[in-house]
Scaffold this motif. Sequence first.
Motif, PDB file in Angstrom:
ATOM      1  N   UNK A  63       0.839  -1.202   0.000  1.00  0.00           N
ATOM      2  CA  UNK A  63       0.000   0.000   0.000  1.00  0.00           C
ATOM      3  C   UNK A  63       0.875   1.254   0.000  1.00  0.00           C
ATOM      4  N   UNK A  64       1.887   1.232   0.866  1.00  0.00           N
ATOM      5  CA  UNK A  64       2.774   2.383   1.005  1.00  0.00           C
ATOM      6  C   UNK A  64       3.556   2.620  -0.274  1.00  0.00           C
ATOM      7  N   UNK A  65       4.048   1.532  -0.880  1.00  0.00           N
ATOM      8  CA  UNK A  65       4.823   1.652  -2.109  1.00  0.00           C
ATOM      9  C   UNK A  65       3.975   2.226  -3.238  1.00  0.00           C
ATOM     10  N   UNK A  66       2.691   1.882  -3.263  1.00  0.00           N
ATOM     11  CA  UNK A  66       1.777   2.451  -4.259  1.00  0.00           C
ATOM     12  C   UNK A  66       1.669   3.966  -4.099  1.00  0.00           C
ATOM     13  N   UNK A  67       1.469   4.403  -2.857  1.00  0.00           N
ATOM     14  CA  UNK A  67       1.375   5.843  -2.567  1.00  0.00           C
ATOM     15  C   UNK A  67       2.693   6.529  -2.927  1.00  0.00           C
ATOM     16  N   UNK A  72       5.687  10.322  -6.270  1.00  0.00           N
ATOM     17  CA  UNK A  72       6.968  10.645  -6.898  1.00  0.00           C
ATOM     18  C   UNK A  72       6.785  10.876  -8.392  1.00  0.00           C
ATOM     19  N   UNK A  73       6.006  10.002  -9.044  1.00  0.00           N
ATOM     20  CA  UNK A  73       5.808  10.148 -10.488  1.00  0.00           C
ATOM     21  C   UNK A  73       5.024  11.417 -10.810  1.00  0.00           C
ATOM     22  N   UNK A 120      11.169  -7.260  -8.081  1.00  0.00           N
ATOM     23  CA  UNK A 120       9.892  -7.536  -8.749  1.00  0.00           C
ATOM     24  C   UNK A 120       8.806  -6.565  -8.304  1.00  0.00           C
ATOM     25  N   UNK A 121       8.792  -6.221  -7.008  1.00  0.00           N
ATOM     26  CA  UNK A 121       7.806  -5.253  -6.509  1.00  0.00           C
ATOM     27  C   UNK A 121       7.963  -3.917  -7.222  1.00  0.00           C
ATOM     28  N   UNK A 122       9.207  -3.474  -7.328  1.00  0.00           N
ATOM     29  CA  UNK A 122       9.476  -2.168  -7.934  1.00  0.00           C
ATOM     30  C   UNK A 122       9.186  -2.202  -9.430  1.00  0.00           C
ATOM     31  N   UNK A 125       5.730  -1.527 -10.786  1.00  0.00           N
ATOM     32  CA  UNK A 125       5.280  -0.134 -10.809  1.00  0.00           C
ATOM     33  C   UNK A 125       5.972   0.673 -11.902  1.00  0.00           C
ATOM     34  N   UNK A 126       6.651  -0.010 -12.793  1.00  0.00           N
ATOM     35  CA  UNK A 126       7.270   0.588 -13.978  1.00  0.00           C
ATOM     36  C   UNK A 126       8.107   1.831 -13.652  1.00  0.00           C
ATOM     37  N   UNK A 127       9.222   1.656 -12.946  1.00  0.00           N
ATOM     38  CA  UNK A 127      10.062   2.812 -12.595  1.00  0.00           C
ATOM     39  C   UNK A 127      10.721   3.453 -13.798  1.00  0.00           C
ATOM     40  N   UNK A 128      10.736   2.738 -14.930  1.00  0.00           N
ATOM     41  CA  UNK A 128      11.374   3.280 -16.132  1.00  0.00           C
ATOM     42  C   UNK A 128      10.650   4.530 -16.622  1.00  0.00           C
TER      43      UNK A 128
END
Length: 215
Positions: A63-67, A72-73, A120-122, A125-128
Amino acid sequence: MFNREECTEVKERILNEARELFIKNGYKGTSVRDIAKASGTNVAMVNYYFQSKYNLFEIVFEETLDVFTKRIFETISSDLPFLELIESWIHTYYELLFEYPQIATFILNEVSLNPEGLTNRIKKRNPYNAFTKIEERMEEAIQKGIIRETPAADFLLNVLSMCMFPFMFGKMAMTLMEIPQSLYNELISNHEKYVIEFTLNALKPIDYTTTSHNK
């Protein structure tokens, strides 16, 4: 036995209390017994609904990583002038890490114990997308002479390192300096200003006239 509505309410209560305790005390500082007590349940019920403390923490972390990634994006995708964008980006990191201090600890734990899982988690969320945005804005700023030639990957790693490190090693730093959490938080707030200033100064174009004159 609980009906479905009551089960949902109990699960939500356990999750909400776990979230508060993880934020306040971190993963290691929170026990299943603490969560059960805070949620008005018992250890057996917590384990029945969530199997383990780690599973609970994973839910909170996701949940936190989604927020985290969303905000950030949004910051990186804004139309702010480039240098203001960088300042806003760094401020967002600090703001989020103060709000969700458990994320730094969890990342540190996962790097040691489950690096593939963290990757895999990161990746999910497509950090690219974020990296590409920063790279594009940097290239534009370089062409306009706003900043010096700077590799985007190096720049990104520098900013991430400076922002994350104080939160990852906060407990150790407080122990070594023998200071309370409140004083360390004040120190970190001031450190944010230093990181912003340091980063912006590092991006300034080189004044070759001044450099030649000094020689």
